[in-house]
Design a protein around this motif. Sequence first.
Motif, short mmCIF file in Angstrom:
data_model
loop_
_atom_site.label_atom_id
_atom_site.label_comp_id
_atom_site.label_asym_id
_atom_site.label_seq_id
_atom_site.Cartn_x
_atom_site.Cartn_y
_atom_site.Cartn_z
N SER A 502 31.42 8.62 32.63
CA SER A 502 30.23 8.87 32.04
C SER A 502 30.34 9.69 30.79
O SER A 502 31.35 10.31 30.38
CB SER A 502 29.63 9.73 33.21
OG SER A 502 30.20 11.02 33.42
N ALA A 503 29.14 9.78 30.07
CA ALA A 503 29.36 10.48 28.73
C ALA A 503 27.92 11.22 28.85
O ALA A 503 26.96 10.65 29.24
CB ALA A 503 29.07 9.71 27.62
N LEU A 504 27.92 12.47 28.32
CA LEU A 504 26.67 13.56 28.27
C LEU A 504 26.29 13.76 27.29
O LEU A 504 27.20 14.33 26.42
CB LEU A 504 27.14 14.45 29.50
CG LEU A 504 25.88 15.67 29.37
CD1 LEU A 504 24.87 15.08 30.16
CD2 LEU A 504 26.59 16.90 30.59
N VAL A 505 24.99 13.59 26.98
CA VAL A 505 24.59 14.40 25.82
C VAL A 505 23.31 15.36 26.10
O VAL A 505 22.40 14.70 26.71
CB VAL A 505 23.90 13.32 24.83
CG1 VAL A 505 23.48 14.02 23.42
CG2 VAL A 505 24.91 12.06 24.71
N THR A 506 23.32 16.41 25.76
CA THR A 506 22.40 17.63 26.13
C THR A 506 21.49 17.80 25.05
O THR A 506 21.84 17.74 23.79
CB THR A 506 23.04 18.55 26.93
OG1 THR A 506 23.59 19.39 25.91
CG2 THR A 506 23.94 18.21 27.94
N GLN A 507 20.58 18.68 25.28
CA GLN A 507 19.72 19.19 24.19
C GLN A 507 20.58 20.45 23.50
O GLN A 507 20.21 20.81 22.34
CB GLN A 507 18.31 19.59 24.51
CG GLN A 507 18.49 20.70 25.47
CD GLN A 507 17.10 21.25 26.24
OE1 GLN A 507 16.03 21.22 25.33
NE2 GLN A 507 17.03 21.53 27.43
N HIS A 508 21.36 21.07 24.25
CA HIS A 508 22.12 22.08 23.76
C HIS A 508 23.57 21.51 23.23
O HIS A 508 24.80 21.32 23.93
CB HIS A 508 22.47 23.04 24.84
CG HIS A 508 21.44 23.65 25.25
ND1 HIS A 508 20.35 24.58 24.60
CD2 HIS A 508 20.83 23.61 26.68
CE1 HIS A 508 19.34 24.87 25.39
NE2 HIS A 508 19.84 24.43 26.69
N THR A 509 23.76 21.08 21.75
CA THR A 509 24.40 20.39 21.15
C THR A 509 25.77 21.32 21.01
O THR A 509 25.62 22.20 20.34
CB THR A 509 24.16 19.66 20.13
OG1 THR A 509 23.13 18.91 20.45
CG2 THR A 509 25.31 18.66 19.49
N GLU A 510 26.93 20.87 21.75
CA GLU A 510 28.29 21.55 21.25
C GLU A 510 29.09 21.06 20.28
O GLU A 510 29.54 19.93 20.70
CB GLU A 510 29.07 21.89 22.53
CG GLU A 510 28.03 22.75 23.47
CD GLU A 510 28.68 23.05 24.64
OE1 GLU A 510 29.83 22.44 25.20
OE2 GLU A 510 28.33 24.15 25.66
N LEU A 511 29.37 21.38 19.06
CA LEU A 511 30.30 20.82 18.18
C LEU A 511 31.57 21.73 17.71
O LEU A 511 31.39 22.92 17.99
CB LEU A 511 29.66 20.37 16.86
CG LEU A 511 28.13 19.38 17.03
CD1 LEU A 511 27.72 19.02 15.49
CD2 LEU A 511 28.91 18.07 17.74
N PHE A 512 32.51 21.13 17.30
CA PHE A 512 33.66 21.79 16.76
C PHE A 512 33.67 22.11 15.31
O PHE A 512 33.00 21.33 14.63
CB PHE A 512 35.08 21.20 17.22
CG PHE A 512 35.11 20.91 18.88
CD1 PHE A 512 35.63 22.22 19.62
CD2 PHE A 512 34.58 19.96 19.47
CE1 PHE A 512 35.97 21.77 20.86
CE2 PHE A 512 34.58 19.99 20.81
CZ PHE A 512 35.32 20.84 21.57
N ASN A 513 34.40 23.20 14.89
CA ASN A 513 34.36 23.66 13.41
C ASN A 513 35.29 22.57 12.86
O ASN A 513 36.35 23.08 12.34
CB ASN A 513 34.78 24.94 13.21
CG ASN A 513 34.58 25.33 11.98
OD1 ASN A 513 33.77 24.83 11.13
ND2 ASN A 513 35.05 26.56 11.47
N LYS A 514 35.00 21.28 12.90
CA LYS A 514 36.20 20.23 12.09
C LYS A 514 35.30 19.56 11.50
O LYS A 514 33.98 19.49 11.41
CB LYS A 514 36.87 19.24 13.24
CG LYS A 514 37.71 20.61 14.07
CD LYS A 514 38.99 20.97 13.28
CE LYS A 514 40.14 21.61 14.21
NZ LYS A 514 41.09 22.06 13.31
N SER A 515 35.60 18.19 11.18
CA SER A 515 34.89 17.20 10.58
C SER A 515 34.11 16.34 11.38
O SER A 515 34.22 16.30 12.59
CB SER A 515 35.85 16.16 9.62
OG SER A 515 36.59 15.38 10.78
N VAL A 516 33.10 15.77 10.60
CA VAL A 516 31.99 14.99 11.52
C VAL A 516 32.88 13.94 12.34
O VAL A 516 32.75 13.55 13.51
CB VAL A 516 31.09 14.03 10.53
CG1 VAL A 516 30.44 13.13 11.28
CG2 VAL A 516 30.08 15.33 9.95
N ALA A 517 33.78 13.20 11.65
CA ALA A 517 34.77 12.11 12.25
C ALA A 517 35.57 12.70 13.44
O ALA A 517 35.55 11.95 14.53
CB ALA A 517 35.56 11.48 11.09
#
Length: 650
Positions: A502-517
């Motif tokens: 499974s893959a989960l996408v929530t309204q509280h998006t968590e991203l890392f301090n890295k590149s978009v790629a």
Amino acid sequence: MHNFRRATKEALRYWKTLVLASICSFAIAALWGANVGAFFPILEVTINGKSVHMWMDEETEEARERVESTKASIEQQELALTALPEDSASFTAASTALSGLRSELVAHEAKFLSCQKLDPWVKRFVPSDPFSTIAAIVGVLILSTLVKNVLLITNEVLVGRVALNISRNIRQNIFAKAMGMGRAEFAKHGTSGFTANITHTTEMLSNGLMNTFGAAVREPMKLASCLLGASLICWRLLLMSVVIAPLVGGMLFWITKRLKSIAKGVLAEADGFHSVMLESIGNIHTVQSFRQEEHEKERFGRVTMAMRNVSLKFIFFTSLSKPVIEFLGLGMLGTTIIGGAYLVLNKETSLLGIQICEEQLSVSALLVFFGMLVAASDPLRKMSAIYSSIYAGSMAADALYPLLDQVESIRDPETPQSVTSPHKMLSFKDISFGYTPDQPIIHHVSLNIPFGSTVAIVGHNGSGKSTLIHLLSRFYDPVEGVVELDGVDFRDMLVDDVRKRSALVTQHTELFNKSVAYNIRYGNPHATDEEVERAARQAHAHEFISTVLPEGYETVVGQNGNRLSGGQRQRIALARALLCNPEILILDEATSQIDMKSEQLIRESLSEHRGERTMIIITHREKLLELADEVYEVAEGRLVPRPHLSRNAA
């Protein structure tokens, strides 16, 4: 101390390093005592104006004379003993005296033998005139001090390497524990708890281990070398000098007990400190938008003041041990000065009728004896701080190891079962769950979702929609009922096997301090650039990535994506999920921050892939509901079917 012993046992894996460090400690201690002892010939030469050669000859001759005179005394005593009745008191006294003379003879013969063995070496390597002798001894002292410091540096580096390796391993294990821990267990500790343990608590343990294998070995050895040197001069005088040791030991025991409880307080306040700090900084937008900067400053000020007060207590009791130790050293030295001065000035060998030494002490011998005790005070002083650090490390170990020993509720079974990929049916069977036992959220929910179907779930906030997603992602296990794939309970499958489907996408998006790629590829680290771009196009993120962002896919998004808008973050998160090509795609209000045009494009993209994967959509957007084959509403913890328009969606 049980958990601290566990940490020390881990250090035994580096036993070769520790053995080498112990050898350095032994050499340091030997040089520490030898450097003080080296002043004896200097004093003899300076006070009497004799060279070491002359002094050595005199010592040898004096020892020889004492051997001969003692032998003569023994012969006289043996002769007198034959004339006395065996059952008389005189015979007993004479026998005792004879035993004493024989003991003296052994001591004098040993000294005479050692002088004979040492004499050739002295004649060969020590200068014959007094000034050259002093200069040579001073040179040796300087060289030995240099060697001692090199050994000290080596010792501390070796011990530091072991301690840092162990602390690094513990940090990695705690981090791994946090990564694999179920959400329920993680919530008990929180981000602040793990942060405090990984940083402050582990640092305390590291310092305790460094002192355990470093100074706690080295300083007692230095103390022992000084006491051994003093005992060789006059062991009875040394014994007299430590009469106050039991009193000092009792005071130190009381201090260390206080340090234990205070160390626990330091760890508790460190947890609160990290909690407030991370909470305030992590919610900086809320703080500033509601103008609560001053409130958060005050709150942070209170926790730092509480931590400062507890730490100050620790410093006070640590400092209190220093004058106690110094009192011991001063008491030993004072007792020795009084007793030794009486013996030397009055040329006596006994105090208050108690024999202290076999022969009269010289001024040089007494001064070196004083020097040994003064040198012993340095390791005594350091040992107070050493043991304070060890006790703090013990408290740190008591906080760390129970966490590492904690058994995760979400874990792999002993004999895992497998399910074909893709699966055929996802099932919720009579599911009940609550985050706390007295507050159930969902009740007896049952639902079958065939592979390739799209299910939408609606309901008001707090109704339990996201809770169903947490169970589906196996962040939690249901209290009652089971979640199954093709009839196999999630708990009978590998955790990784469940989650990779499974893959989960929530309204509280968590991203890392890295590149978009990097953030898109996080869903599939081995994906090519072409696959990353294709996923971004499916999520309708490619356009703004390639035209708006200054470095395109190599643009660094900032801490948790703070350089991007909310809609941009959600589209990158959706691209990350799509790149996994999951069997089950879960969208939990995933388009809540996207404009209507972008949502329409994403809806069309999802519609094109209907039937290729199972999609579970939690949303309030009516247009997304058109994608669903079935729509359910969560009401009062139960799942209720709702009429929908899915057949007209395309």
